[in-house]
Design a protein around this motif. Structure first.
Motif, PDB file in Angstrom:
ATOM      1  N   VAL A   1      -0.283   4.315  -2.680  1.00 35.07           N
ATOM      2  CA  VAL A   1      -1.726   4.357  -2.475  1.00 35.07           C
ATOM      3  C   VAL A   1      -2.024   4.972  -1.107  1.00 35.07           C
ATOM      4  O   VAL A   1      -2.727   5.973  -1.007  1.00 35.07           O
ATOM      5  CB  VAL A   1      -2.361   2.954  -2.601  1.00 35.07           C
ATOM      6  CG1 VAL A   1      -3.825   2.999  -2.191  1.00 35.07           C
ATOM      7  CG2 VAL A   1      -2.224   2.443  -4.013  1.00 35.07           C
ATOM      8  N   GLY A   2      -1.491   4.376  -0.037  1.00 33.62           N
ATOM      9  CA  GLY A   2      -1.583   4.976   1.296  1.00 33.62           C
ATOM     10  C   GLY A   2      -2.977   5.127   1.834  1.00 33.62           C
ATOM     11  O   GLY A   2      -3.461   6.247   1.996  1.00 33.62           O
ATOM     12  N   PHE A   3      -3.643   4.000   2.173  1.00 30.33           N
ATOM     13  CA  PHE A   3      -4.997   4.089   2.726  1.00 30.33           C
ATOM     14  C   PHE A   3      -5.015   4.817   4.062  1.00 30.33           C
ATOM     15  O   PHE A   3      -5.879   5.620   4.325  1.00 30.33           O
ATOM     16  CB  PHE A   3      -5.566   2.683   2.947  1.00 30.33           C
ATOM     17  CG  PHE A   3      -6.045   2.054   1.689  1.00 30.33           C
ATOM     18  CD1 PHE A   3      -6.816   2.772   0.794  1.00 30.33           C
ATOM     19  CD2 PHE A   3      -5.730   0.743   1.387  1.00 30.33           C
ATOM     20  CE1 PHE A   3      -7.268   2.189  -0.370  1.00 30.33           C
ATOM     21  CE2 PHE A   3      -6.177   0.158   0.225  1.00 30.33           C
ATOM     22  CZ  PHE A   3      -6.949   0.877  -0.659  1.00 30.33           C
ATOM     23  N   GLY A   4      -4.056   4.486   4.935  1.00 32.86           N
ATOM     24  CA  GLY A   4      -4.058   5.082   6.255  1.00 32.86           C
ATOM     25  C   GLY A   4      -4.833   4.265   7.273  1.00 32.86           C
ATOM     26  O   GLY A   4      -4.983   4.695   8.413  1.00 32.86           O
TER      27      GLY A   4
ATOM     28  N   VAL B   1       0.838  -1.209   0.000  1.00 32.37           N
ATOM     29  CA  VAL B   1       0.000   0.000   0.000  1.00 32.37           C
ATOM     30  C   VAL B   1       0.871   1.257   0.000  1.00 32.37           C
ATOM     31  O   VAL B   1       0.571   2.241  -0.672  1.00 32.37           O
ATOM     32  CB  VAL B   1      -0.954  -0.005   1.221  1.00 32.37           C
ATOM     33  CG1 VAL B   1      -1.624   1.347   1.383  1.00 32.37           C
ATOM     34  CG2 VAL B   1      -1.991  -1.098   1.097  1.00 32.37           C
ATOM     35  N   THR B   2       1.974   1.209   0.741  1.00 31.59           N
ATOM     36  CA  THR B   2       2.836   2.384   0.876  1.00 31.59           C
ATOM     37  C   THR B   2       3.731   2.567  -0.337  1.00 31.59           C
ATOM     38  O   THR B   2       3.855   3.662  -0.883  1.00 31.59           O
ATOM     39  CB  THR B   2       3.697   2.259   2.143  1.00 31.59           C
ATOM     40  OG1 THR B   2       2.841   2.068   3.246  1.00 31.59           O
ATOM     41  CG2 THR B   2       4.547   3.499   2.358  1.00 31.59           C
TER      42      THR B   2
END
Lengths: 282, 282, 282, 282
Positions: D198-201, D193-194
């Protein structure tokens, strides 16, 4: 005789408003630009509640000043052009009207001033005004590169959309409603958010299988972001090469605008409009 | 005679501080670099509350040591250059001053030491120091490519900004205040966050229509991220080609700095400053 | 006579373990690859609590099987090479040891098996094994392009880092601790998260000024992401061209590994190691 | 005689369904496209609970209409082709079946209609239909560029995966379970993700060391996103060049489909199938 005078007066105003080769024309363009930016800032400030409450009267008066200015400009544009309907139904004509009337309508009904946001579209005029500067070349090459790669990028975006519909449906089936994937459209929305690497995080997979497939989608998105870049990059390089070894030297253009048909991009020294044959004046 | 001695002494110090061709000059640059990095780490540690409470005295003393070192360096720079005001009002001169004085001011008033953060700007000196190494070529080509594509990228970023203002206004009208789109500026901020694919998720659309338009914005952002990449890529390729088939061989430069006018990038073996005619010494 | 036999036996094992041109060598490589992947999956499954509780005995036994297999391989590698210390202190030698011993240490102390995660590094062997396949060319060109653009990308990343330190400090001063910007290092971390367009959203600006500067940082990040892409793209194109018009035909290499000095990439038909002069056998 | 008639009738239907050069063929393709899009929208609307509750009967009837239409098409496709099994077990044949039967199965069992989502795959037919248009060239070049860079992108994605496994394990050891890094697979998921920006958090590091390593991963991800872009960009440029200076002029193709073996991309004017020798008719 008075007719010729009117003619001259109209012709001069036309040059000032529609063109930017004279000093007065440049000044008009700059003032118009400042007015447009001011009007956009006004609409923005008005939308901030705490600010609107404090300075409501000031904002209201400024709005009216801007609206009247724009109205005067709109009417002058109609008067000074030979075929007013051509202007009225042109792209800029419609935007100019729509960004002026909301304030008048708000006198009769309330709350229509949201339409004033359309003023932002008037910012597009900036490109016409900046055309004068050295940005002209840059902007044209950019538009050409985008036009040349339009078909390819459309195919690509279409493929991405199909991918998102398929993946979105799969994620909906896997994750279910507890994780926020409440329906297929929402799932597809999540999939677009993920594939484009935006990743809000308002919806995120929680099941191991869902996270696995999400990871696949992300790596895919990471891999295929290369495609549009590659396309534009190649087109741009190709166009840039053509630009540097031109067989035909580029024709210098000016900012003249035909009084009759509003055609632009006349070549320097042209006496007649290339579009309708109308005499141009300098 | 003593005057010549002073002259020599000043001249030597100038070579050490401003240049990096001598051994002492190189050593000075490395020490300065370490001091700058140490000073930045100090400011960072100070900002961490739990750390500051424990080691306040140590941090305070270190701060003073660094500040005094920087003060000495600043004064020496002024003394050894022939036209001190040229240095004082140069970019680096102002940064050097601003990153030194906050500690002194904090004696009179409290809490101004936040300005010490400006020290980070001193890191830019690193580029001058690293110039000596093989990075010189790389850095120059990079800067050239960026300069060459400046106009095009400006046009692009400007178009993106207009797009964000228009989309932001639309989202504000659709989503309303419940979803976090409290005003047009906030909406425009959200739009920039989305289009650049950052996607914090502090604000996210909740209505179906809002999500649909958000999806369009994202796909658009995904598509147009290709544009700046294509531009820089093409410029870089073009510059790289010129670089590899040079008609004129590249002139070897050294790190000499003119004592009189601070001009740099003198060619190897140059006896006089190309800018002011001052004699250079080695 | 028995010595020659041992020699032959050792030599054959060396060919199987270190090379991949024979059938047995290929089979060994594939089995090793499967064992490495299995060992990584085991470590992963062990880290999932619910899974570990259910199948603890099975996981433990599998771990021991893998560990013993790796130990045997490690010892065989040491025996069959002429200069064992060269292998032991090589990159792969250290990784092989570190990914084998944790299980033994966990008999004496508890919980050191986290080191087993180092096994993931053994996956790098895959590249050596895949070298045999057509991926060889692709992988080499990729590495060359990255090496060629190393200096330029370093300069770029360094510039990005300085930018993040400066912006991070500014955001810390503007936003303060209420918004999550609790210290300068955290602010710099946020700035990196934003500039790289990751955007977790665990920290997000709330003040208008903070959001404005955040928007600037994002647009900047959007613009400069083009730089490394442009660099690699240009290098890759340049390398690809050289590759397609080679003055000297590429030399076919095999997967032979010198028994004495472990050097690889010997050319087809080479009789002696280019590095130490040791006789190679097929 | 009646047999020839049947033959003619079958042959005509074949031309309409499988080809797009006749007017009826084009019309059929457009209607099929609309039916596919309608069926996908139906599945989407059905998944929205509030909508399904209101219009359940309407949705159910529409579903049946679409299903019967698709069934008729499927049967006609089998009848009109000479080797039905070749169609049935082809990619499109399986998708056509799978997107038709779920509704019938749902009569016996409940809730299997989720399979209807497979209809999205039928959208891929669009590419065949759009082939007729000018998009043909664009789409082919795109596919060629992706095929040419397949090996290189595979190597790259594989390297990224190994990196994610290593970094994920490290983050799991550093952050522990309090921060959401509950197991190594989850950590690897976070890492993907990172790295893909994208970085949803939904998971974010909270310890200083974890944030530091996260920052390194992000900068790395920012740097290496350039690699696939560079690869595709270079391949695309190379392919585009070949395209523009063709030694052999491109052969004009039509949308004929062989009745016997379903082969496509026959050249204009071809009388016999290049694949099986079957006579083609127009």
């Amino acid at each position: 005789m008075s007719d010729t005078k009117t003619q001259n007066w109209r012709s001069k105003l036309h040059d000032i408003i529609y063109e930017a080769d004279t000093r007065a024309g440049k000044a008009f363009d700059v003032i118009l630009l400042i007015a447009i930016i001011a009007s956009i800032i006004l609409v923005m400030l008005e939308s901030i509640k705490s600010f609107d409450e404090k300075y409501h009267t000031f904002l209201n008066i400024s709005e009216w000043v801007i609206t009247i200015l724009f109205s005067v400009e709109y009417i002058t544009r109609i008067i000074t052009v030979k075929k007013p309907f051509k202007y009225i139904f042109s792209f800029y004509g419609i935007i100019d009207l729509l960004s002026t009337i909301p304030k008048y309508i708000s006198l009769l009904f309330g709350g229509v001033h949201a339409l004033a946001a359309l003023r932002a579209l008037r910012l597009l005029r900036v490109f016409r005004i900046l055309k004068l500067a050295r940005y002209l070349g840059a902007s044209n090459l950019l538009v050409s590169a985008l036009k040349a790669s339009r078909a390819k990028i459309s195919v690509f975006l279409f493929a991405v959309l199909i991918l998102c519909i398929i993946c979105g449906t799969v994620m909906y089936l896997i994750e279910g409603e507890e994780s926020g994937f409440t329906s297929i459209p929402v799932s597809v929305y999540w999939c677009i958010v993920t594939l484009t690497t935006v990743g809000f995080g308002d919806i995120a997979p929680v099941t191991p299988l869902g996270q696995f497939i999400a990871a696949l989608i992300m790596i895919l998105g990471y891999g295929i972001i290369a495609v549009p870049t590659g396309i534009v990059s190649a087109e741009y390089t190709a166009l840039g090469k053509k630009d540097k070894n031109p067989q035909i030297p580029p024709i210098p253009l000016n900012s003249q605008s035909c009084e009759n048909c509003l055609a632009e991009d006349h070549r320097d020294g042209a006496e007649y409009c290339y579009n309708c044959g109308e005499k141009l004046h300098f």
